[in-house]
Design an enzyme around this catalytic site. Structure first.
Site, PDB file in Angstrom:
ATOM      1  N   HIS A  23       0.836  -1.205   0.000  1.00 40.03           N
ATOM      2  CA  HIS A  23       0.000   0.000   0.000  1.00 40.03           C
ATOM      3  C   HIS A  23       0.872   1.257   0.000  1.00 40.03           C
ATOM      4  O   HIS A  23       0.510   2.266  -0.603  1.00 40.03           O
ATOM      5  CB  HIS A  23      -0.941   0.008   1.222  1.00 40.03           C
ATOM      6  N   ASP A 114      -6.004   5.811   2.200  1.00 37.21           N
ATOM      7  CA  ASP A 114      -6.140   4.429   1.755  1.00 37.21           C
ATOM      8  C   ASP A 114      -7.611   4.029   1.870  1.00 37.21           C
ATOM      9  O   ASP A 114      -8.210   4.202   2.942  1.00 37.21           O
ATOM     10  CB  ASP A 114      -5.267   3.567   2.692  1.00 37.21           C
ATOM     11  N   SER A 280       5.105  -9.405   0.308  1.00 33.51           N
ATOM     12  CA  SER A 280       5.506  -9.018   1.660  1.00 33.51           C
ATOM     13  C   SER A 280       4.685  -9.670   2.764  1.00 33.51           C
ATOM     14  O   SER A 280       5.033  -9.561   3.933  1.00 33.51           O
ATOM     15  CB  SER A 280       5.397  -7.494   1.796  1.00 33.51           C
ATOM     16  N   GLN A 335      12.960  -5.614  -6.548  1.00 32.37           N
ATOM     17  CA  GLN A 335      12.121  -6.340  -7.521  1.00 32.37           C
ATOM     18  C   GLN A 335      12.080  -5.689  -8.902  1.00 32.37           C
ATOM     19  O   GLN A 335      12.151  -6.376  -9.920  1.00 32.37           O
ATOM     20  CB  GLN A 335      10.706  -6.524  -6.976  1.00 32.37           C
ATOM     21  N   ASP A 374      -6.885 -10.371  -3.023  1.00 31.24           N
ATOM     22  CA  ASP A 374      -7.272 -10.090  -4.417  1.00 31.24           C
ATOM     23  C   ASP A 374      -6.439 -10.857  -5.442  1.00 31.24           C
ATOM     24  O   ASP A 374      -6.691 -10.755  -6.642  1.00 31.24           O
ATOM     25  CB  ASP A 374      -7.124  -8.583  -4.693  1.00 31.24           C
ATOM     26  N   GLN A 375      -5.446 -11.638  -4.974  1.00 32.88           N
ATOM     27  CA  GLN A 375      -4.491 -12.257  -5.906  1.00 32.88           C
ATOM     28  C   GLN A 375      -5.152 -13.243  -6.861  1.00 32.88           C
ATOM     29  O   GLN A 375      -4.732 -13.396  -8.012  1.00 32.88           O
ATOM     30  CB  GLN A 375      -3.376 -12.943  -5.095  1.00 32.88           C
TER      31      GLN A 375
END
Ligand code: UDP
Length: 456
Positions: A23, A114, A280, A335, A374-375
């Site tokens: 986030h 958020d 993470s 990454q 949500d993956q």
């Protein structure tokens, strides 16, 4: 230039993400874009997260909230408790923090919060300032949660297929895990759905996506509220290259093994490496870790595997020694740099939304292995809608076997399907860049936000 200075003096925005990597990254990147366009931007986080970082990142000021030692003790150690804990601390400090900015001569005129913390909007309204909700997941996922909130999609699910406006026909396992398995994290189900409780009061609604990627569902959402797509929020140097200082996120909660990764990647041939990471937060079971380890060992590809420190005890014994010829295991890596390296052949990913956008924007084929939240929905879109990867199949025990892992990696790196995926990625990569370029769909929305704020 004068116009920019004038804006900077008048507009001060406070950005409030949940303090988790997935986030912070997109909301920090959005902040950098606003700051580059002349606004004063401050991002709030908790103090333990800021130890390793600057107090200023690409013109964005970082404002830490310090938890007292008693408060530190209240922090739970599971993810649900931690999220609630941060919200409690934030709700105690936010009004003070806003007042402090005013006393310093830079009053806040808008809170970008958020979407996981809808109560921040009430704080903003109570203080007479604007509130903008920021969604860190895809618009498709937002549409699913919205339908649940409105009672249009009932949980627990009853039907074998789910048809929702703006979305392809979905099976239960394509929906976010909190929906198809509502008992797994009940407080998170409530959290993700309740973000719509006061959404009609938000002055702006931002999604970290781009219009071209999710056209149908974005258009449908716009029949409900004037949502704005502002992504993908990768550092500028990976996309439009307009912000020269913006080469990485610059804010990592974990210590990265950067040099080791770079050196190792340099020693590998082009397109031969599978990069494996589950982000993470995901915690894999020991059996699943073993199957991944064996799958990587069997595969023809080299591998770079991120196993967070807290997860390393799940690796099979002597695994690293046995595979040192072809593999490297690290606790965290840079990454974006890894995805941009010529040695990469594919990314075996949990399909966190940031990782998905990063792979798509870097042109790296994916082996989608979603874990939770949500993956699962992102994985569905990766395979069937954008056609930029293959999704692993899970056996009856809920495990992805070593054979399946080996098969998927081979299909993407060596197979015909891989060639098609690479062709599709060339197009998506270009569209992602265009969205963030000057005058692109996301850039226009950011400009429009600033222009509207300037008139208020
Ligand atoms: N990331 C990283 N190094 C790693 C693993 C992940 O820098 O070794 C970054 C990644 O680039 C992404 C973020 O951490 O921006 C993870 O966010 P994502 O939404 O993909 O997954 P989450 O961690 O929220 O599950």
């Amino acid at each position: 230039m004068e116009k920019e200075k004038e804006r900077a003096n008048r507009i001060h925005i406070l950005v409030v993400p949940l303090p988790v990597q997935g986030h912070i990254n997109p909301m920090l990147q959005f902040s950098k874009r606003l700051a580059a366009k002349g606004l004063r931007v401050t991002l709030v986080t908790i103090s333990s997260n800021t130890e390793a970082i600057e107090t200023q990142l690409c013109k964005v000021k970082i404002e830490p909230i310090h938890a007292t030692s008693e408060e530190e003790e209240e922090a739970g150690n599971n993810v649900e408790n931690k999220v609630l804990w941060f919200q409690t601390i934030l709700s105690r400090r936010l009004p003070q923090l806003i007042l402090k900015q005013e006393n310093d001569g830079y009053p806040i005129i808008c809170l970008v919060y958020d979407s996981a913390m809808p109560w921040v909007l009430d704080t903003a309204k109570g203080l007479g300032i604007f509130g903008a909700s920021f969604f860190t997941h895809s618009c498709a996922v937002g549409a699913v949660y919205y339908n649940v909130h409105e009672g249009l999609l009932r949980v627990p699910l009853k039907e074998p297929t789910i048809s929702l406006p703006g979305l392809p026909l979905l099976e239960p396992q394509d929906l976010p895990s909190f929906i198809y398995d509502p008992g797994s994290y009940p407080s998170f189900l409530n959290l993700v759905v309740s973000r719509f409780s006061n959404i009609s009061g938000a002055d702006w609604i931002f999604f970290n996506t781009f219009h071209e990627l999710e056209k149908e569902v974005v258009n449908w959402m716009r029949t409900r509220w004037p949502i704005m797509t502002i992504g993908p929020t990768l550092p500028s140097m990976y996309l439009d290259k307009r912000l020269e200082d913006d080469k990485d996120y610059g804010f990592s909660i974990f210590n990265s093994n950067t040099e080791a990764c770079k050196k190792w990647l340099e020693s590998k041939e082009t397109g031969t490496v599978v990069y494996v990471s589950f982000g993470s937060m995901a915690n894999l079971g020991e059996k699943q870790m073993e199957e991944i380890a064996l799958g990587l060992k069997r595969s023809n590809a080299n591998f770079l595997w991120v196993v967070r420190e807290s997860e390393t005890h799940k690796l099979p014994s002597n695994f690293e020694e046995q595979t040192s010829e072809k593999g490297l295991v690290v606790n965290w890596c840079p990454q974006l740099e890894v995805l941009g390296h010529r040695a990469l052949g594919c990314f075996m990913t949990h399909c966190g939304w940031n990782s998905t956008l990063e792979a798509l924007s870097s042109g790296v084929p994916m082996v989608a292995m979603p874990q939770w939240t949500d993956q699962t929905t992102n994985a569905k879109f990766v395979e069937d809608e954008w056609k930029v990867g293959v999704r692993v199949k899970v056996d009856q025990m809920g495990i992805v076997t070593k054979e399946e892992i080996e098969r998927c990696i081979a299909e993407v790196i060596e197979g015909e399907r891989g060639k098609e995926i690479k062709r599709n990625l060339m197009r998506w990569r270009e569209l992602a860049k265009e969205a963030m370029d000057e005058g692109g769909s996301s850039d226009k929305n950011i400009e429009e936000f600033i222009a509207t704020l300037s008139c208020k």
